[in-house]
Design an enzyme around this catalytic site. Structure first.
Site, PDB file in Angstrom:
ATOM      1  N   CYS A 158      34.458 -53.195 -29.753  1.00  0.00           N
ATOM      2  CA  CYS A 158      33.223 -52.494 -30.097  1.00  0.00           C
ATOM      3  C   CYS A 158      33.435 -51.004 -30.357  1.00  0.00           C
ATOM      4  O   CYS A 158      32.948 -50.459 -31.353  1.00  0.00           O
ATOM      5  CB  CYS A 158      32.174 -52.714 -29.011  1.00  0.00           C
ATOM      6  SG  CYS A 158      32.825 -52.683 -27.334  1.00  0.00           S
TER       7      CYS A 158
ATOM      8  N   ARG B 278      32.947 -46.037 -18.449  1.00  0.00           N
ATOM      9  CA  ARG B 278      31.668 -46.748 -18.416  1.00  0.00           C
ATOM     10  C   ARG B 278      30.599 -45.801 -17.880  1.00  0.00           C
ATOM     11  O   ARG B 278      30.785 -45.180 -16.835  1.00  0.00           O
ATOM     12  CB  ARG B 278      31.769 -47.981 -17.514  1.00  0.00           C
ATOM     13  CG  ARG B 278      30.525 -48.866 -17.532  1.00  0.00           C
ATOM     14  CD  ARG B 278      30.489 -49.747 -18.752  1.00  0.00           C
ATOM     15  NE  ARG B 278      31.554 -50.742 -18.757  1.00  0.00           N
ATOM     16  CZ  ARG B 278      31.941 -51.405 -19.856  1.00  0.00           C
ATOM     17  NH1 ARG B 278      31.349 -51.174 -21.028  1.00  0.00           N
ATOM     18  NH2 ARG B 278      32.916 -52.303 -19.790  1.00  0.00           N
TER      19      ARG B 278
ATOM     20  N   GLN C  66      30.871 -45.563 -22.533  1.00  0.00           N
ATOM     21  CA  GLN C  66      30.560 -46.932 -22.927  1.00  0.00           C
ATOM     22  C   GLN C  66      29.435 -47.546 -22.094  1.00  0.00           C
ATOM     23  O   GLN C  66      29.379 -47.396 -20.873  1.00  0.00           O
ATOM     24  CB  GLN C  66      31.828 -47.792 -22.864  1.00  0.00           C
ATOM     25  CG  GLN C  66      32.856 -47.357 -23.904  1.00  0.00           C
ATOM     26  CD  GLN C  66      34.104 -48.198 -23.940  1.00  0.00           C
ATOM     27  OE1 GLN C  66      35.203 -47.666 -23.990  1.00  0.00           O
ATOM     28  NE2 GLN C  66      33.967 -49.518 -23.931  1.00  0.00           N
TER      29      GLN C  66
END
Length: 370
Positions: free
Chosen positions: A134, A267, A161
């Site tokens: 992605c 993240r 992310q």
């Protein structure tokens, strides 16, 4: 064309179905729906009757198809793909999972960037097309204008992310964590006289408590971040960081003379949009207005955001981009290291250009060419 659809109920699969309906892709195919758990029940109706759900592990049923699109995940691909090929099936396999990306027989598909490679593959017998990582796909959608001109010497990507990249249950857990934090200090928040330091202390205690919901992430994400994604490689990279270089160069057809790409994947508490801060070493000093023009004209979805505070805060965020195909790029400026260093920041929806959209577009390209 008879097209089998596997994993259509999951998060990426659901987004894919929505996009195929919006673009009337079902008008052009005979859809055959497969399931790993509900075999024999009526298939979904996305504008035409598709009969019953078939067994996703039944090689004989899969052999009757001209193409398979799967969002079922890597373990399904590992089990079914080799068995199907060994059984003599010569159809098109279009896959969201990472399993086959680096196989020589597979093309990582991102047609605004590598349409020539995709068409060459179709015309020369390639039958396996795999969506890219992605962050890689979103980065190339954003900076394709520089890469296609061979202007990038190397690049560093620091990613922010979204929870969606880890899965649906992780998205739920992020929201649950947010709710638990709010519940822990709701009375204090309602009292204007309460001390923010007391609130902060209580928030930290809540996040560190054994009852805080961390079954999926393993640690708190709401109010925090996780500077590691995927497994560790021998050189100290995470696998997610490794993918940036190897997948981007494969998409660009540069395996023989790759552009070094590396960075740190993190993240954060966004829902479904990945963001990336990019440091780009250019091969030459190019005026910024020319760079902006190259980026803006590369494809129909990239959008250059002026390097001004207010419009950046409005337009260059996950909150703005989520659920759209737009890939904005901003914070474009030359850096203190020299005029051949470019700073950039980009945002994109992880479930659209980061996952589902390249799959359905690959099907349309195959249909047009065949």
């Amino acid at each position: 064309m008879r097209v089998g659809l596997v994993g259509w109920r999951g998060m990426v699969g659901s987004v894919l179905m929505q996009r195929m309906v919006e673009e009337r892709d079902f008008d052009l195919i005979e859809p055959v729906f497969f399931s790993t758990s509900q075999i024999g029940v009526p298939a979904p109706n996305f504008g035409k009757d598709a009969g019953m759900l078939h067994d996703a592990f039944d090689i004989e049923s899969l052999k009757q198809l001209d193409a398979v699109i799967t969002c079922q995940g890597g373990s399904y691909t590992e089990k079914v793909y080799p068995a199907l090929r060994q059984a003599g099936w010569k159809g098109y396999w279009i896959d969201a999972a990472s399993t086959l990306r680096m196989d020589k027989e597979a093309i990582i598909t991102l047609d605004p960037v590598n349409l020539k490679q995709i068409l060459h593959g179709i015309h020369h017998g390639t039958k396996t097309f795999v969506g890219g990582n992605c962050t890689v796909s979103l980065m190339l959608m954003a900076l394709g204008g520089l890469y296609e001109r061979g202007l990038v010497e190397w690049m560093s990507a620091m990613t922010y992310q979204a929870a969606s990249g880890a899965g649906a249950q992780n998205m739920r857990e992020l929201i649950s964590q947010m709710g638990v934090i709010n519940d822990a200090v709701s009375s204090e928040l309602a009292n204007p006289a309460s001390s923010i330091l007391d609130i902060d202390k209580k928030v930290a205690e809540t996040m560190r408590s054994g009852s805080f919901p961390t079954d999926n992430f393993g640690v708190p994400l709401a109010g925090s971040l996780i500077p590691w994604i995927d497994v560790k490689r021998d050189n100290g990279q995470s696998k997610e960081e490794w993918k940036a270089g190897v997948e981007a160069n494969k998409i660009l057809g540069l395996q023989d003379s790759p552009v070094p790409i590396d960075g740190t994947c993190v993240r954060i508490g966004a829902m479904r949009c990945h963001s990336q801060a990019l440091t780009i070493k250019l091969k030459q000093n190019i005026p910024l207005d020319e760079i902006e023009e190259m980026i803006a004209t590369h494809n129909d979805w990239v959008k250059v955001i002026p390097n001004e505070r207010d419009i950046t805060a409005r337009e260059l965020t996950p909150a703005k981009v989520t659920g759209t195909l737009s890939v904005p790029v901003g914070r474009l400026r030359k850096m203190a290291m020299g005029d051949d260093f470019l700073n950039a920041f980009t945002v994109g929806d992880q479930l659209l250009w980061g996952a589902a959209e390249p799959l359905r577009r690959t099907l349309r390209i195959i249909l047009a060419e065949k």
